[in-house]
Design a protein around this motif. Structure first.
Motif, mmCIF file in Angstrom:
data_model
loop_
_atom_site.group_PDB
_atom_site.id
_atom_site.type_symbol
_atom_site.label_atom_id
_atom_site.label_comp_id
_atom_site.label_asym_id
_atom_site.label_seq_id
_atom_site.Cartn_x
_atom_site.Cartn_y
_atom_site.Cartn_z
ATOM 1 N N SER A 96 0.863 -1.192 0.000
ATOM 2 C CA SER A 96 0.000 0.000 0.000
ATOM 3 C C SER A 96 0.894 1.235 0.000
ATOM 4 O O SER A 96 2.098 1.151 0.256
ATOM 5 C CB SER A 96 -0.886 0.004 1.248
ATOM 6 N N THR A 97 0.298 2.384 -0.233
ATOM 7 C CA THR A 97 1.075 3.630 -0.161
ATOM 8 C C THR A 97 1.707 3.763 1.222
ATOM 9 O O THR A 97 2.872 4.162 1.352
ATOM 10 C CB THR A 97 0.154 4.840 -0.424
ATOM 11 N N THR A 98 0.942 3.428 2.239
ATOM 12 C CA THR A 98 1.436 3.552 3.614
ATOM 13 C C THR A 98 2.687 2.694 3.829
ATOM 14 O O THR A 98 3.686 3.166 4.379
ATOM 15 C CB THR A 98 0.327 3.127 4.601
ATOM 16 N N PHE A 123 -1.346 14.428 4.029
ATOM 17 C CA PHE A 123 -2.308 13.353 4.281
ATOM 18 C C PHE A 123 -1.959 12.627 5.592
ATOM 19 O O PHE A 123 -0.782 12.386 5.865
ATOM 20 C CB PHE A 123 -2.328 12.371 3.098
ATOM 21 N N ASP A 126 0.793 9.874 5.855
ATOM 22 C CA ASP A 126 2.166 10.374 5.682
ATOM 23 C C ASP A 126 2.690 10.893 7.020
ATOM 24 O O ASP A 126 3.812 10.594 7.436
ATOM 25 C CB ASP A 126 2.219 11.500 4.645
ATOM 26 N N SER A 174 2.934 16.090 -0.329
ATOM 27 C CA SER A 174 2.025 15.594 -1.372
ATOM 28 C C SER A 174 2.069 16.531 -2.574
ATOM 29 O O SER A 174 1.999 17.756 -2.415
ATOM 30 C CB SER A 174 0.590 15.527 -0.849
ATOM 31 N N TYR A 178 -4.590 16.468 -0.655
ATOM 32 C CA TYR A 178 -5.814 15.650 -0.650
ATOM 33 C C TYR A 178 -7.042 16.488 -0.311
ATOM 34 O O TYR A 178 -8.148 16.154 -0.687
ATOM 35 C CB TYR A 178 -5.683 14.491 0.341
ATOM 36 N N TYR A 228 -5.545 3.481 -7.128
ATOM 37 C CA TYR A 228 -7.007 3.312 -7.116
ATOM 38 C C TYR A 228 -7.789 4.597 -7.361
ATOM 39 O O TYR A 228 -9.003 4.576 -7.409
ATOM 40 C CB TYR A 228 -7.484 2.629 -5.830
ATOM 41 N N LYS A 229 -7.087 5.725 -7.519
ATOM 42 C CA LYS A 229 -7.807 6.984 -7.751
ATOM 43 C C LYS A 229 -7.907 7.231 -9.263
ATOM 44 O O LYS A 229 -8.694 6.576 -9.934
ATOM 45 C CB LYS A 229 -7.097 8.127 -7.016
HETATM 46 C C1 LIG Z 1 -2.345 11.626 -0.524
HETATM 47 C C2 LIG Z 1 -2.587 10.259 0.040
HETATM 48 N N1 LIG Z 1 -1.556 9.573 0.573
HETATM 49 C C3 LIG Z 1 -1.720 8.352 1.103
HETATM 50 C C4 LIG Z 1 -2.973 7.734 1.116
HETATM 51 C C5 LIG Z 1 -3.138 6.413 1.796
HETATM 52 O O1 LIG Z 1 -2.842 5.377 0.995
HETATM 53 P P1 LIG Z 1 -3.098 3.852 1.404
HETATM 54 O O2 LIG Z 1 -4.369 3.802 2.205
HETATM 55 O O3 LIG Z 1 -3.240 3.185 0.081
HETATM 56 O O4 LIG Z 1 -1.936 3.376 2.162
HETATM 57 C C6 LIG Z 1 -4.063 8.395 0.544
HETATM 58 C C7 LIG Z 1 -5.385 7.761 0.538
HETATM 59 O O5 LIG Z 1 -6.391 8.288 0.133
HETATM 60 C C8 LIG Z 1 -3.864 9.695 0.013
HETATM 61 O O6 LIG Z 1 -4.892 10.381 -0.514
#
Ligand SMILES: Cc1ncc(COP(=O)(O)O)c(C=O)c1O
Length: 417
Positions: A96-98, A123, A126, A174, A178, A228-229
């Motif tokens: 995942s991004t996290t 976000f 982060d 970012s 967001y 996924y966006k």
């Molecule tokens: C800018 C940004 N970073 C990180 C995330 C989180 O990513 P993930 O839940 O896939 O780890 C999101 C989720 O919407 C996001 O908008």
């Protein structure tokens, strides 16, 4: 103000209009301006998933790993070369991004970047990942305040770095905010960070597929993003990470998994990082979810990223014009930059009653996000959002403001907003 008929005329003149048929639109009267937590399902993804499930998993079973094993790098190359302004071998689809943030921040800290810097409006995940590393390793975390509409600026970053020892900063920001949709000036911010000998880690979640990204041209060291966006990869689709080529051999992932091991199938006794970006892989990837990413990428490439950006700017400009004419009188304020080159593909409309308004909008057939404390986030994915959708959604919004229909809704937050 533009009429409905004029909005329809814009759609007739839109070269991307035919591509709308290539995504699933189950209920055309439901206006999908989600902003953008989840892109629509490409029709081709259904076909691809059927093939993965029936032929590759159902029939091929374990032998299908021969074609799955390099999917993370193959998709990474496609992202790198066509979406991110990077090169093959610099991007990996994984986790995942996290988790990708966790790996890249951990790797940077271990290589001497011991002052972590971010903005307070970044976000949450982060900020939390940075907090976690700061606490676990006792390194410094500097959080600076950024402009609520325009997002982090190069001058603010320069101020935040003023007392940071040369060469120690990792700045994590970012690219598109967001909440406000502000598009950060990657080149200017990178220049400031590089002058201080630091590195930048860009979160591209709200940017990839929506705005031009030039990781090489700006000298970016590290980046992460989701699929996924605007990339339409599906709920929980695997994310990606980017590590600039010249840094790859010096960095180590804090997660020593067997997919990041040199000569993985030798099952060696000691961990030795694989060459290149592969060392940032962890364990067995979710193949079905990963396979669902590619048709969305191909569809965007067919549309053309420049044409998508052009239409995105026109859509967000239309929404802002309708806000000025119809919504400002009801106490809304604009939470997004007016300058097209300073925003991504969503528009933030702020109102003290934004939560109840978002619930009323849902009832009226308009899907937007609510973001605390007062933001309606309207995403305008140019691949499938029509000008008339924007017109109609804002028309429904002004009607429910005029009738105060939103006052019938509870202010208690739902589990997902
Ligand atoms: C800018 C940004 N970073 C990180 C995330 C989180 O990513 P993930 O839940 O896939 O780890 C999101 C989720 O919407 C996001 O908008």
């Amino acid at each position: 103000m533009i009429s409905r008929a004029e909005a329809e005329a814009l759609d007739r003149a839109d070269p991307l209009a035919p591509l709308r048929q290539r995504v699933v639109i189950a209920n055309p009267s439901r206006l999908y301006l989600d902003g953008n937590s989840l892109g629509r399902l490409p029709v081709a993804t259904r076909v691809r998933l059927q093939q993965v499930i029936d032929a590759e998993w159902g029939e091929g079973l374990v032998e299908s790993w021969a074609q799955w094993i390099d999917l993370d790098k193959r998709l990474g190359d496609k992202l790198a070369c066509h979406f991110l302004g990077a090169a093959a071998g610099e991007v990996l689809v994984s986790d995942s991004t996290t988790v990708n943030l966790y790996k890249l921040v951990g790797a940077a800290v271990a290589s001497g970047k011991t002052v972590l810097v971010t903005d307070g409006d970044n976000f949450p995940t982060d900020r939390y990942v940075l907090q976690g590393w700061a606490q676990q390793l006792g390194v410094t975390l500097n959080v600076f305040a950024s402009h609520p509409v325009y997002g982090p600026q190069a001058a603010e970053v320069a101020t935040a770095l003023r007392h940071v020892p040369h060469g120690t900063a990792l700045v994590c920001l970012s690219h598109v905010s967001y909440r406000s949709g502000a598009l950060a000036d990657m080149a200017a911010i990178n220049a400031v960070v590089h002058q201080a000998g630091g590195w930048v880690l860009w979160d591209l979640c709200h940017a990839v597929g929506a705005v031009p990204i030039a990781l090489h041209a700006t000298g970016t060291e590290l980046a992460v993003g989701c699929t996924y966006k605007y990339l339409n990869g599906g709920p929980g689709a695997p994310a990606f990470l980017y590590v600039r080529r010249d840094l790859q051999e010096t960095l180590r992932s804090p997660i020593w998994g067997w997919f990041g091991q040199r000569d993985q199938f030798a099952f060696g006794a000691q961990y030795q990082p694989a060459p290149g970006v592969q060392r940032f892989a962890t364990g067995t990837p979710p193949v079905v979810a990963m396979a669902a990413i590619e048709p969305g990428l191909d569809l965007l490439l067919e549309a053309g990223l420049e044409r998508l950006r052009h239409k995105s700017i026109a859509l967000t400009a239309l929404l802002i014009a309708l806000y000025d004419a119809w919504l400002a009188p009801y106490g809304f304020t604009l939470g997004t930059p007016r300058e097209p080159q300073r925003r991504g593909s969503h528009v933030a409309l702020r109102h003290p009653e934004a939560y109840r308004i978002s619930r009323a909008l849902l009832r009226a057939g308009v899907v937007v996000d609510f973001r605390e404390p007062d933001t309606l986030r309207c995403g305008l994915a140019p691949l499938y959002t029509r000008f008339v959708d924007v017109w109609e959604a804002m028309d429904r919004l002004r009607t429910l403001m005029a009738t105060q229909a939103y006052t019938a809704f509870s202010p208690t937050r739902a589990r997902v907003t």
